[in-house]
Design a protein around this motif. Structure first.
Motif, PDB file in Angstrom:
ATOM      1  N   VAL A  75      -7.588 -33.472  45.000  1.00  0.00           N
ATOM      2  CA  VAL A  75      -7.033 -34.656  46.110  1.00  0.00           C
ATOM      3  C   VAL A  75      -6.318 -33.952  47.113  1.00  0.00           C
ATOM      4  CG1 VAL A  75      -5.618 -36.693  46.374  1.00  0.00           C
ATOM      5  CG2 VAL A  75      -7.042 -36.442  43.972  1.00  0.00           C
ATOM      6  N   PRO A  76      -6.941 -33.632  48.236  1.00  0.00           N
ATOM      7  CA  PRO A  76      -8.085 -34.217  48.631  1.00  0.00           C
ATOM      8  C   PRO A  76      -9.442 -33.561  48.594  1.00  0.00           C
ATOM      9  CG  PRO A  76      -7.166 -32.936  50.589  1.00  0.00           C
ATOM     10  CD  PRO A  76      -6.126 -32.529  48.999  1.00  0.00           C
ATOM     11  N   ILE A  77      -9.496 -32.207  48.139  1.00  0.00           N
ATOM     12  CA  ILE A  77     -10.922 -31.412  48.196  1.00  0.00           C
ATOM     13  C   ILE A  77     -11.921 -32.099  47.529  1.00  0.00           C
ATOM     14  CG2 ILE A  77     -11.897 -29.208  47.819  1.00  0.00           C
ATOM     15  CD1 ILE A  77      -9.683 -29.381  49.963  1.00  0.00           C
ATOM     16  N   ARG A  78     -11.836 -32.469  46.310  1.00  0.00           N
ATOM     17  CA  ARG A  78     -13.050 -33.100  45.604  1.00  0.00           C
ATOM     18  C   ARG A  78     -13.276 -34.472  46.176  1.00  0.00           C
ATOM     19  NH1 ARG A  78     -12.493 -32.974  38.911  1.00  0.00           N
ATOM     20  NH2 ARG A  78     -13.103 -30.958  39.522  1.00  0.00           N
ATOM     21  N   VAL A  79     -12.465 -35.024  46.646  1.00  0.00           N
ATOM     22  CA  VAL A  79     -12.654 -36.632  47.063  1.00  0.00           C
ATOM     23  C   VAL A  79     -12.867 -36.814  48.381  1.00  0.00           C
ATOM     24  CG1 VAL A  79     -11.703 -37.466  44.883  1.00  0.00           C
ATOM     25  CG2 VAL A  79     -10.049 -37.130  47.069  1.00  0.00           C
ATOM     26  N   LEU A  80     -13.141 -35.665  49.343  1.00  0.00           N
ATOM     27  CA  LEU A  80     -12.857 -35.752  50.733  1.00  0.00           C
ATOM     28  C   LEU A  80     -14.015 -36.844  51.217  1.00  0.00           C
ATOM     29  CD1 LEU A  80     -11.975 -34.524  53.399  1.00  0.00           C
ATOM     30  CD2 LEU A  80     -13.774 -32.984  53.300  1.00  0.00           C
ATOM     31  N   ILE A  97      -1.509 -37.917  47.299  1.00  0.00           N
ATOM     32  CA  ILE A  97      -0.458 -36.926  46.878  1.00  0.00           C
ATOM     33  C   ILE A  97      -1.015 -35.658  46.410  1.00  0.00           C
ATOM     34  CG2 ILE A  97       1.794 -36.440  45.688  1.00  0.00           C
ATOM     35  CD1 ILE A  97       1.973 -38.686  47.757  1.00  0.00           C
ATOM     36  N   GLY A  98      -1.178 -34.439  46.955  1.00  0.00           N
ATOM     37  CA  GLY A  98      -1.793 -33.299  46.383  1.00  0.00           C
ATOM     38  C   GLY A  98      -0.944 -32.432  45.852  1.00  0.00           C
ATOM     39  N   ASP A  99      -0.649 -32.426  44.492  1.00  0.00           N
ATOM     40  CA  ASP A  99       0.438 -31.708  43.841  1.00  0.00           C
ATOM     41  C   ASP A  99      -0.286 -30.202  43.708  1.00  0.00           C
ATOM     42  OD1 ASP A  99       2.694 -30.614  42.704  1.00  0.00           O
ATOM     43  OD2 ASP A  99       2.375 -32.096  41.031  1.00  0.00           O
TER      44      ASP A  99
END
Length: 306
Positions: A75-80, A97-99
């Motif tokens: 999140v966010p790369i896989r769900v762009l 929120i990208g941890d």
């Protein structure tokens, strides 16, 4: 920083029952307080991140304020695509929120490292992007995000490198870069996230330099940057992110045509991490260790070629 995130999350959910937390089957210890205080506002969507964004979009349309938590590599790369179509296209107030942004998950390899999240999101219409450097900036970013009514992303490094501010940022405009020190001189460092703490170490090593901390990548007030860059010999950007499309690109776009000195982007080059190790080791591998950055800047200030 993660403790400050947990505190801000609980406070927001207690103040507004529309605030919901969605997670992809991780972050349990981080959310102990939230699940204890706001159990009805916690949703574990399982390891199905794309579906989780769709659920969040539906909840936002129903009047809720969903916050979607995941590792920045997911999140966010896989769900762009889902962020683009389900949330941004609809203009929905969903917070992401990208941890573990950057190379904090240093032992897990490229699949769990995220050095392209800012670059991936910057072109999407309507989304705000936050990159806090410490707990004070994080609290201010959370407050600003929840006051808005638009899509937003907050990137959070898992490693706590210490505070860059001495006190909370109450009443300050975080969409404008924050000046740390006003010594003047030839060097201006512009940094975000962990890069701000690195910049502080670099200034201490060099004995000179001013720092602009950028907790908000988008929206971005360019006036303080343009003013601080005037008359500088060197403007350098430090970020735990690719040198392509991140803060360095934003600064270059902002200063083009007005700044005539030397300009340097310090971040991840166009390559993946080659080895595993500690976070400090990975920063060193990518040329982001403070001593290496200081040596590079010292040479440029002395007139050596970039």
């Amino acid at each position: 920083m993660r403790a400050a995130f947990s505190d801000a999350l609980v406070a927001a959910a207690e103040a507004d029952k529309r605030v919901l937390l969605l997670t992809g089957d991780h972050g349990y210890a981080l959310f102990d307080a939230f699940r204890r205080e706001c159990p009805e506002q916690y949703i574990n969507c399982g390891i199905a991140e794309q579906n989780m964004v769709g659920v969040a979009a539906g909840l936002a349309k129903a009047g809720f304020r969903p916050l979607v938590y995941g590792l920045a590599a997911f999140v966010p790369i896989r769900v762009l695509e889902q962020i683009k179509i389900d949330v941004c296209y609809e203009g929905l107030p969903v917070g992401f929120i990208g941890d573990g942004a950057g190379v904090v998950y240093s032992h897990l390899g490229a699949s769990h490292q995220s050095t392209e999240d800012i670059a991936a999101l910057r072109p999407l219409p309507g989304i705000s992007i936050y990159s806090p450097a410490d707990r004070h900036e994080l609290t201010a970013c959370m407050r600003h995000m929840l006051q808005g009514q638009a899509p937003a992303y907050l990137r959070m490094g898992k490693a706590d490198m210490g505070d860059v501010h001495a006190a909370p940022l109450d009443g300050q405009n975080i969409t404008a870069p924050l000046l740390l020190g006003e010594a003047g001189g030839p060097l201006l460092l512009v940094a975000t996230g962990s890069g701000t703490r690195i910049a502080q170490h670099v200034v201490a090593m060099l004995g000179q330099g001013d720092i602009l901390s950028v907790p908000c990548i988008k929206p971005f007030d360019p006036a303080p940057l343009k003013a601080a860059a005037l008359g500088r010999q060197l403007v350098a950007v430090i970020e735990e992110h690719s040198v392509v499309g991140g803060l360095g690109s934003l600064v270059a776009e902002t200063l083009v045509g007005t700044y005539t000195g030397d300009f340097l982007r310090i971040g991840m080059g166009e390559r993946f991490s080659e080895r595993c190790g500690s976070h400090a080791y990975l920063l060193s591998e990518h040329g982001l260790a403070a001593d290496a950055v200081a040596a590079r800047l010292r040479g440029l200030l002395a007139g050596a070629p970039a």
